[in-house]
Design an enzyme around this catalytic site. Structure first.
Site, PDB file in Angstrom:
ATOM      1  CG  HIS A  67     -14.561 -11.254 -58.133  1.00  0.00           C
ATOM      2  ND1 HIS A  67     -15.086 -12.216 -57.319  1.00  0.00           N
ATOM      3  CD2 HIS A  67     -14.019 -11.942 -59.179  1.00  0.00           C
ATOM      4  CE1 HIS A  67     -14.863 -13.407 -57.823  1.00  0.00           C
ATOM      5  NE2 HIS A  67     -14.219 -13.267 -58.958  1.00  0.00           N
ATOM      6  CG  HIS A  88     -10.433 -12.391 -62.085  1.00  0.00           C
ATOM      7  ND1 HIS A  88      -9.772 -13.224 -61.190  1.00  0.00           N
ATOM      8  CD2 HIS A  88     -11.741 -12.681 -61.951  1.00  0.00           C
ATOM      9  CE1 HIS A  88     -10.646 -13.984 -60.556  1.00  0.00           C
ATOM     10  NE2 HIS A  88     -11.859 -13.693 -61.013  1.00  0.00           N
ATOM     11  CD  GLU A 124     -17.866 -17.438 -59.085  1.00  0.00           C
ATOM     12  OE1 GLU A 124     -19.071 -17.462 -58.769  1.00  0.00           O
ATOM     13  OE2 GLU A 124     -16.996 -16.873 -58.413  1.00  0.00           O
ATOM     14  CG  HIS A 168     -16.006 -14.620 -63.815  1.00  0.00           C
ATOM     15  ND1 HIS A 168     -16.129 -13.299 -63.441  1.00  0.00           N
ATOM     16  CD2 HIS A 168     -15.263 -15.212 -62.838  1.00  0.00           C
ATOM     17  CE1 HIS A 168     -15.512 -13.117 -62.281  1.00  0.00           C
ATOM     18  NE2 HIS A 168     -14.970 -14.251 -61.899  1.00  0.00           N
ATOM     19  CD  GLU A 173     -14.451   0.045 -79.783  1.00  0.00           C
ATOM     20  OE1 GLU A 173     -13.297   0.240 -79.388  1.00  0.00           O
ATOM     21  OE2 GLU A 173     -14.796  -0.934 -80.442  1.00  0.00           O
TER      22      GLU A 173
HETATM   23  P1  13P Z   1     -12.961 -21.381 -60.397  1.00  0.00           P
HETATM   24  O1  13P Z   1     -11.528 -21.830 -60.465  1.00  0.00           O
HETATM   25  O2  13P Z   1     -13.772 -22.234 -59.447  1.00  0.00           O
HETATM   26  O3  13P Z   1     -13.580 -21.276 -61.764  1.00  0.00           O
HETATM   27  O4  13P Z   1     -12.987 -19.922 -59.746  1.00  0.00           O
HETATM   28  C1  13P Z   1     -12.283 -18.860 -60.311  1.00  0.00           C
HETATM   29  C2  13P Z   1     -12.936 -17.547 -60.108  1.00  0.00           C
HETATM   30  O5  13P Z   1     -12.663 -16.608 -60.817  1.00  0.00           O
HETATM   31  C3  13P Z   1     -13.958 -17.401 -59.031  1.00  0.00           C
HETATM   32  O6  13P Z   1     -14.675 -16.212 -59.172  1.00  0.00           O
HETATM   33 ZN    ZN Z   2     -13.595 -14.673 -60.331  1.00  0.00          ZN
END
Ligand code: 13P
Ligand code: ZN
Length: 275
Positions: free
Chosen positions: A211, A142, A116, A140, A170
């Protein structure tokens, strides 16, 4: 100075570990990048190698020419970051044109920066310009509950922002500008990076449907805290929706307006629609 002894490295590792412990980084899920200050680059300069080849970023980020970043490696597990940071992380340098990078430290067992990287760098470019260089962290993750909501809420900035705001008082104070939402796209390329960086011109949070989430901030604490607040609110909403689709009580638009006054934040009227 040893790279592993620096404060920015220790902050980075702690953030990766905190995110893993909260369950946001299954396997290699998620990635983190930090734009180093010139002073930090200087402090580790004698520990950087210049043997790695220049490699295309896969995006054009002229606003970041010559900058250095600490980033997670592609396919590396967040749970291993504290145990073996030299294998999981790398410091990269960008060329002056912002088109190529080279690895200056880390990934000692081989590998490349996160897939990413285009999204991270395009977001950094937007935020660096917008905040006068203040924002340095792009994260980023999940996070389970926020992702769950992308299956049941309309994928609009207005609905996501309003629903998250209603779940915790908040929230409008922590993210008064709201959150952006992007419909499902193929990850790991320039196209999703372009859409995400468009959202980052307005918000510090961009949700990727089915995602994950991107957050931007000036420090590790602020950026982690933002992700944490969004996800906590999403968790409450998931619990509420599991009980009933109809809330009996909630925070009303005029109450948000009162809150905005007292906490000196501006809440865009587009989120305060009548239901
Ligand atoms: P990477 O292992 O390449 O960082 O990818 C993980 C991910 O969350 C892709 O969106
Ligand atoms: Zn991801």
């Amino acid at each position: 100075m040893k790279v592993l002894d620096t404060k920015f490295m220790q902050g980075f590792i702690k953030m990766a570990d905190d995110g893993f412990r909260l369950g946001w980084h299954e396997r290699n899920g998620g990635n983190l990048s930090y734009r180093m200050t010139p002073h930090e680059v200087d402090s580790v300069k004698e520990r950087l190698s210049d043997h790695a080849p220049w490699t295309p970023i896969g995006a054009h980020v002229p606003g970041l020419g010559g900058e250095y970043f600490l980033v997670t490696g592609s396919g590396k597990f967040f749970r291993n970051v504290p145990v073996d940071p030299e294998a999981c992380l790398c410091i990269i340098e960008l060329d002056e044109a912002g088109e190529n990078y080279r690895i200056r430290w880390g990934l000692v067992e081989g590998g490349r920066p996160t897939s990413e990287l285009p999204s991270h760098l395009m977001n950094h470019e937007v935020k660096k310009a917008m905040t006068n260089g203040l924002h340095r962290v792009i994260y980023h993750a999940h996070p389970t509950n926020t992702i769950a909501l992308t299956f049941v809420l309309p994928l609009t900035d207005e609905v996501f922002t309003r629903e998250l705001w209603e779940m915790a008082t908040e929230c409008p104070v922590v993210f008064p500008e709201g959150v952006g939402v992007i419909g499902w796209m193929v990850p790991g390329g320039e196209a999703i990076g372009i859409e995400t960086s468009k959202k980052m011109q307005e918000y510090n949070v961009a949700v990727w449907a089915h995602h994950g989430v991107f957050c931007s901030g000036s420090t590790f604490d602020e950026t982690f805290g933002l992700m944490h607040t969004v996800e906590k609110s999403a968790e409450i909403l998931c619990k509420v929706l599991a009980i009933t689709p109809n809330k009996l009580n909630t925070i009303q638009p005029d109450e948000f307006r009162q809150l905005a006054k007292d906490f000196h934040v501006e809440l865009p009227e587009k989120f305060l629609y009548e239901k």
